[in-house]
Design a protein around this motif. Structure first.
Motif, PDB file in Angstrom:
ATOM      1  N   LEU A 135       0.833  -1.200   0.000  1.00 40.98           N
ATOM      2  CA  LEU A 135       0.000   0.000   0.000  1.00 40.98           C
ATOM      3  C   LEU A 135       0.874   1.259   0.000  1.00 40.98           C
ATOM      4  O   LEU A 135       0.568   2.238  -0.683  1.00 40.98           O
ATOM      5  N   LEU A 138       2.106   1.760  -3.524  1.00 45.43           N
ATOM      6  CA  LEU A 138       1.063   2.264  -4.413  1.00 45.43           C
ATOM      7  C   LEU A 138       0.782   3.739  -4.167  1.00 45.43           C
ATOM      8  O   LEU A 138       0.552   4.508  -5.108  1.00 45.43           O
ATOM      9  N   VAL A 139       0.796   4.144  -2.895  1.00 44.66           N
ATOM     10  CA  VAL A 139       0.593   5.557  -2.575  1.00 44.66           C
ATOM     11  C   VAL A 139       1.741   6.387  -3.135  1.00 44.66           C
ATOM     12  O   VAL A 139       1.533   7.442  -3.745  1.00 44.66           O
ATOM     13  N   VAL A 151      -6.272   3.521  -2.792  1.00 43.88           N
ATOM     14  CA  VAL A 151      -5.354   2.735  -1.960  1.00 43.88           C
ATOM     15  C   VAL A 151      -5.764   2.827  -0.494  1.00 43.88           C
ATOM     16  O   VAL A 151      -5.864   1.808   0.204  1.00 43.88           O
ATOM     17  N   ARG A 154      -8.359   0.677   1.166  1.00 46.36           N
ATOM     18  CA  ARG A 154      -8.036  -0.706   1.536  1.00 46.36           C
ATOM     19  C   ARG A 154      -7.499  -0.809   2.965  1.00 46.36           C
ATOM     20  O   ARG A 154      -7.279  -1.912   3.471  1.00 46.36           O
TER      21      ARG A 154
END
Length: 467
Positions: A135, A138-139, A151, A154
């Motif tokens: 995560l 992705l951020v 993101v 989640r």
């Protein structure tokens, strides 16, 4: 659902392959030495016919240390024969359910009597840490706020999985907070890309739960900006716009605006370093109720992005001045006692819903902040503050250990409640209904609150170090 979600991950992708083994006739001492040498908590027992059982550190403690079995006896004497196992095509969800239902921490993976691997609580925690890292990645790679919001959506699922895997509450909140830190830094970069390079150095700081690295499934934003003293009046427009971009982005990602306006978008909390020094000096010199409240919030400041040199001297100087001012410390102690554990007559828990934040976690957070102030401890995390108070003698070994255990109990209960809400498709909150706990759990939670109440009383009478 992602194939990397633990609940649908095949267990053969999760397990530790080639687990450490020994024969049934090996001595208990040999098995214990294997565990110590490899830094593991179990050894699987196999012979020519295949998998026979498992012995864990808990088995040895219960049957050898406490039970009197001699360590030169065969390990078969203390192993769990024919333990619960799963096949390699099972899912991570099956492991979680088995561990939770049967209260075990080791699940051998066996097929046709042959040992293929083992899944432990450590394996689950390691996987979840990797999931939080995914995560974060992705951020960090997100090109806009909507991508980041996808993101951060989640995060509740990650929290539920971490709690379900038995991860310690402070590790869960640290992982959750790491994601918020990454979101903040990414937004700062986006703001600079839009506005251009900052006219002078600045530092974005978080306070509140993000500052303490204690974010859960319910978190608003608390932040501020410290600017270089070289900032000119005309430069303030830049930082006002930067603060708005970051604050709006945080809100879009689920970190809602602070209802008390404790944000960098408030001009009061976007100021040069000299003004911040004046704030702290004023709060310490005249500790009125507002000063106590603001000092409590600002003693939890933690740098997130920018020039950290703007904070180092400010923090150490402020702690030193505050600790030397006995009147200010006394006011901070009094302020820390305003949040009381939810105990009634004869220390009974009420039959009404409990607020696990304001009457549960916050009283310990307040105690930790006072101990940090008295000892000039720079750590802002509550558990780290309590550990530092133990090390320095501000807390006795017995009182400190009890308070740490009480905090762990309360914080864990709060996270478990939120995890249950998330799994049920509900928005997590901090309220615990009166019927949500078993009698056993309720009794232990009450004991934890009694410890906190006792430590508050000791601090209020000047006997905090006595525990």
């Amino acid at each position: 659902m992602s194939s990397q979600d633990l609940t649908v991950l095949p267990v053969d992708e999760l397990m530790t392959r080639e687990p450490v083994t020994c024969a049934p006739d090996a001595t208990i001492r040999a098995a214990a030495e294997l565990m110590a040498e490899r830094h593991i908590s179990s050894v699987c027992i196999i012979d020519a016919q295949g998998f026979r059982g498992i012995v864990t550190v808990r088995d040895i403690n219960a049957k050898v240390v406490a039970g009197g079995v001699r360590p030169d006896q065969p390990v078969a004497e203390v192993m769990t024969p024919a333990p619960l196992t799963l096949p390699p095509d099972a899912l991570g969800l099956d492991v979680l359910h088995m561990m939770m239902e049967r209260r075990i921490g080791h699940v051998p993976i066996v097929e046709g009597g042959r040992l293929l691997g083992i899944v432990t609580q450590t394996d689950l925690t390691r996987f979840q840490a990797l999931s939080s890292a995914e995560l974060v990645r992705l951020v960090a790679e997100a090109q806009d706020v909507p991508a980041m919001a996808e993101v951060t959506a989640r995060i509740p699922g990650l929290l539920a999985q971490l709690v379900g895997a038995g991860t310690r509450h402070d590790a869960v909140t640290r992982l959750i907070t790491d994601i918020a830190d990454t979101v903040t830094r990414r937004l700062l970069t986006m703001a600079e890309d839009e506005l251009g390079a900052p006219p002078v150095p600045y530092l974005w700081l978080a306070c509140g739960s993000q500052g303490r690295r204690e974010q859960t499934g319910v978190s608003d934003q608390d932040n501020c900006l410290i600017l270089s003293d070289d900032v000119a009046e005309g430069d303030m427009v830049y930082f006002a716009r930067l603060a708005q971009i970051v604050s709006d982005g945080l809100h879009a990602c689920g970190y809602v605006y602070c209802p008390g306006d404790m944000m960098a978008t408030n001009p009061r909390w976007c100021q040069p370093l000299r003004v911040w020094r004046g704030y702290f000096e004023g709060w310490i010199a005249k500790p009125n109720p507002e000063a106590q409240m603001l000092a409590s919030v600002m003693f939890d400041l933690r740098p997130i992005g920018g020039d950290e040199a703007l904070f180092g001297d400010l923090q150490t100087d402020t702690l030193a001045k505050a600790a030397r001012n006995s009147i200010f410390v006394a006011h901070m102690v009094a302020n820390s006692l305003k949040h009381a554990p939810p105990l009634g007559l004869f220390n009974r828990l009420p039959r009404t819903p409990l607020d696990l934040k304001h009457t549960g976690v916050v009283p310990v957070v307040d105690l930790g902040r006072v101990y940090a102030l008295q000892g000039q401890v720079t750590a802002v995390n509550t558990r780290a503050r309590l550990e530092a108070a133990l090390d320095s003698g501000a807390l006795s070994s017995s009182g400190g250990a009890d308070l740490m255990d009480a905090y762990d109990m309360i914080a864990t209960t709060r996270l478990r409640r939120q995890a249950r809400q998330i799994r049920a498709g509900e928005a997590p909150d901090n309220t615990l209904p009166s019927g949500a706990l078993s009698g056993f759990e309720r009794s232990h939670l009450r004991d934890a609150f009694v410890v906190v109440k006792t430590m508050q009383s000791a601090l209020g009478t000047g006997k905090g170090a006595l525990g």
